[in-house]
Design a protein around this motif. Sequence first.
Motif, mmCIF file in Angstrom:
data_model
loop_
_atom_site.group_PDB
_atom_site.id
_atom_site.type_symbol
_atom_site.label_atom_id
_atom_site.label_comp_id
_atom_site.label_asym_id
_atom_site.label_seq_id
_atom_site.Cartn_x
_atom_site.Cartn_y
_atom_site.Cartn_z
ATOM 1 N N ILE A 403 0.852 -1.192 0.000
ATOM 2 C CA ILE A 403 0.000 0.000 0.000
ATOM 3 C C ILE A 403 0.887 1.241 0.000
ATOM 4 C CG2 ILE A 403 -1.663 1.361 1.317
ATOM 5 C CD1 ILE A 403 -2.824 -1.236 2.386
ATOM 6 N N VAL A 404 0.722 2.081 -0.998
ATOM 7 C CA VAL A 404 1.427 3.364 -1.048
ATOM 8 C C VAL A 404 0.565 4.401 -0.344
ATOM 9 C CG1 VAL A 404 2.328 5.179 -2.545
ATOM 10 C CG2 VAL A 404 2.605 2.777 -3.206
ATOM 11 N N ASN A 405 1.101 4.956 0.752
ATOM 12 C CA ASN A 405 0.377 5.958 1.522
ATOM 13 C C ASN A 405 0.639 7.334 0.922
ATOM 14 O OD1 ASN A 405 -0.953 7.480 3.405
ATOM 15 N ND2 ASN A 405 0.262 6.823 5.163
ATOM 16 N N LEU A 406 -0.251 7.728 0.020
ATOM 17 C CA LEU A 406 -0.099 9.010 -0.665
ATOM 18 C C LEU A 406 -0.146 10.177 0.321
ATOM 19 C CD1 LEU A 406 0.277 9.723 -3.632
ATOM 20 C CD2 LEU A 406 -2.193 10.094 -3.803
ATOM 21 N N TRP A 407 -0.880 9.996 1.392
ATOM 22 C CA TRP A 407 -0.970 11.042 2.422
ATOM 23 C C TRP A 407 0.417 11.356 2.974
ATOM 24 C CZ3 TRP A 407 -5.137 13.916 4.093
ATOM 25 C CH2 TRP A 407 -4.992 14.621 5.292
ATOM 26 N N SER A 408 1.179 10.313 3.286
ATOM 27 C CA SER A 408 2.536 10.519 3.809
ATOM 28 C C SER A 408 3.431 11.187 2.783
ATOM 29 C CB SER A 408 3.151 9.177 4.233
ATOM 30 O OG SER A 408 2.564 8.696 5.410
ATOM 31 N N LEU A 409 3.305 10.786 1.515
ATOM 32 C CA LEU A 409 4.127 11.388 0.468
ATOM 33 C C LEU A 409 3.833 12.873 0.328
ATOM 34 C CD1 LEU A 409 4.650 8.367 -0.197
ATOM 35 C CD2 LEU A 409 4.519 8.981 -2.616
ATOM 36 N N HIS A 410 2.552 13.234 0.407
ATOM 37 C CA HIS A 410 2.150 14.629 0.213
ATOM 38 C C HIS A 410 2.367 15.498 1.449
ATOM 39 C CE1 HIS A 410 -0.644 13.961 -3.520
ATOM 40 N NE2 HIS A 410 0.594 13.549 -3.698
ATOM 41 N N TYR A 411 2.659 14.854 2.591
ATOM 42 C CA TYR A 411 2.906 15.597 3.824
ATOM 43 C C TYR A 411 4.329 15.384 4.335
ATOM 44 C CZ TYR A 411 -1.930 17.133 4.554
ATOM 45 O OH TYR A 411 -3.159 17.756 4.431
ATOM 46 N N ASP A 412 5.211 14.904 3.485
ATOM 47 C CA ASP A 412 6.596 14.642 3.879
ATOM 48 C C ASP A 412 7.351 15.967 4.002
ATOM 49 O OD1 ASP A 412 9.220 13.857 4.195
ATOM 50 O OD2 ASP A 412 9.157 12.337 2.614
ATOM 51 N N GLU A 413 7.805 16.289 5.204
ATOM 52 C CA GLU A 413 8.471 17.575 5.443
ATOM 53 C C GLU A 413 9.822 17.668 4.740
ATOM 54 O OE1 GLU A 413 8.617 18.155 9.640
ATOM 55 O OE2 GLU A 413 6.486 18.694 9.783
ATOM 56 N N LYS A 414 10.382 16.512 4.354
ATOM 57 C CA LYS A 414 11.629 16.535 3.593
ATOM 58 C C LYS A 414 11.377 16.934 2.138
ATOM 59 C CE LYS A 414 13.813 12.949 6.422
ATOM 60 N NZ LYS A 414 14.370 11.558 6.430
ATOM 61 N N GLU A 415 10.153 16.779 1.698
ATOM 62 C CA GLU A 415 9.802 17.087 0.311
ATOM 63 C C GLU A 415 9.037 18.404 0.176
ATOM 64 O OE1 GLU A 415 10.539 15.337 -2.430
ATOM 65 O OE2 GLU A 415 11.563 13.690 -1.419
ATOM 66 N N TRP A 416 8.310 18.778 1.210
ATOM 67 C CA TRP A 416 7.421 19.937 1.133
ATOM 68 C C TRP A 416 7.690 20.875 2.315
ATOM 69 C CZ3 TRP A 416 4.516 19.786 -3.255
ATOM 70 C CH2 TRP A 416 4.314 18.543 -3.837
ATOM 71 N N LYS A 417 7.759 22.167 2.043
ATOM 72 C CA LYS A 417 7.921 23.164 3.101
ATOM 73 C C LYS A 417 6.553 23.443 3.726
ATOM 74 C CE LYS A 417 9.751 27.821 3.949
ATOM 75 N NZ LYS A 417 10.367 29.020 3.317
ATOM 76 N N HIS A 418 6.455 23.269 5.026
ATOM 77 C CA HIS A 418 5.192 23.453 5.753
ATOM 78 C C HIS A 418 4.041 22.738 5.036
ATOM 79 C CE1 HIS A 418 7.309 26.298 8.225
ATOM 80 N NE2 HIS A 418 7.491 27.147 7.239
ATOM 81 N N PRO A 419 4.101 21.415 4.939
ATOM 82 C CA PRO A 419 3.098 20.683 4.160
ATOM 83 C C PRO A 419 1.682 20.807 4.695
ATOM 84 C CG PRO A 419 4.438 19.164 5.465
ATOM 85 C CD PRO A 419 5.092 20.509 5.566
#
Length: 508
Positions: A403-419
């Motif tokens: 299962i790919v947790n898209l929520w985690s990908l879109h809220y990853d602080e290493k990838e997004w500033k202030h997700p």
Amino acid sequence: MEWDDLRLCACFVIVLVILALKFRLRKSTRGLQELPRLPSLPFIGSLLSLRSAHPPHVLFKKLQEKYGQTYSLMMGSHKVVIVNQYSHAKEVLLKKGKIFAGRPRTVTTDVLTRDGKDIAFGDYSATWKFHRKLVHGALHMFGQGSTTIEKIICTQAQSLCSIMSEKAATETSVDVSPDLTRVVTNVICSLCFNSTYPIGDPEFEAILLYSQGIVDTVAKDSLVDIFPWLKVFPNADLRLLKQCVSTRDKLLLKKYEEHKAQYCDNLQRDLIDALLRAKHSAENNNTAGMSSEALGLSDDHILMTVGDIFGAGVETTITVLRWAIIYLIYHPEVQKRIQEEMDSKLGRERTPLLSDRGSLPYLEATIREVLRIRPVSPLLIPHVALQDTSLGNFQVRKGTRVIVNLWSLHYDEKEWKHPELFDPGRFLNSDGTGVTNPSSSYMPFGAGVRVCLGEALAKMELFIFLSWILQRFTFSTPPGQPPPLLEGKFGVVLQPAKYKVTVTPRSS
């Protein structure tokens, strides 16, 4: 040499071959680690560790703190890998997309798809690949690009704006969901059946009921999906799902039989006509003499394909539109900037077209940010490993569900500033004149061989519907009422709770 000696030599060779294969397998997996795993008990697996007030996508993200970004758990007897980071998600969806292209068989999805005869939940096979290729060809034959589809969407956008104008004149608070649902459903009905429904039509009301019932009951890892033997006991959700699917299938079969009776090679009114033409063409060119069933062209396959188009094209689009309005209410400065952008580029008289997407980067960025902060399907449909493989340094056995947790990908602080913040600007280039993608972890429709079938259609609908209504109206919270809730209802899509808005026509 005696016959017994020959047999002995043959057995010896076979044993050597088996040992060599085992050695190669051990060598290929040497150095790989076992995934961190949640505590597990016989029979029930990790269910006790998954008890939480949080919805699954939020819980899976929180569990990273203890078990790492990628870990495993047991759902009954099934091993499941949870992927919360982009590098492993990229392996699953893209680098090893075909290895992880399988789908699990579950009780609810089998009911929905006639034992996997669709594209979204169907298992990966030669038939599935041919089936998907057929659907892509049929969509192209019908759409001839996007011009025909654009006209259909614009017709419904005009209808939506007319209804909103009427309600804005008489109501201070409006539930926009029924109107959004009707026009988005009519787009799909136009595409599939060459017909639309007026307000209050009994057949349309039946579509609304069965669609919501399916969203509420299918693919939620309910107990009957974890322990299939439970289906022999009374189950309210399963009973509701079967009722909804029965209603859906009666409607689809009625439309399909009408199209078969009226079929003509020179007549192509909609997607069913295009599918029938593709079916006849494939059968006429079938030099191998395979049956329609073997080709993936049975009536069941075509009916389930149309069902897929409904699922991919209706619920996803409605859900994103509802979230978009919520975030525009919370951020009136974003709503105002979109309107100013349209006023300067299009004026108030000319209605937006798909060709205007490049001229309206802030609107495009806002749509992308809505899809990031509230992904339609926060947990992508589970994949299944079709052979022994790996994820990074971790070993993954054949048959493992992923299962790919898209929520985690879109809220990853290493990838997004202030997700956690809603910020369309993150999708704009440095001077704000164009749209960019700040992180590869952004994949709201999935990616690879299992990418969402309705992605292109959903993007067209989102742009046209939002641009049309924001050109004419401003949305706000009704006086004396609290703003809509930002917590969604978890299911096959992440739906917002019901809410009402004030719809204010913009002055000329």
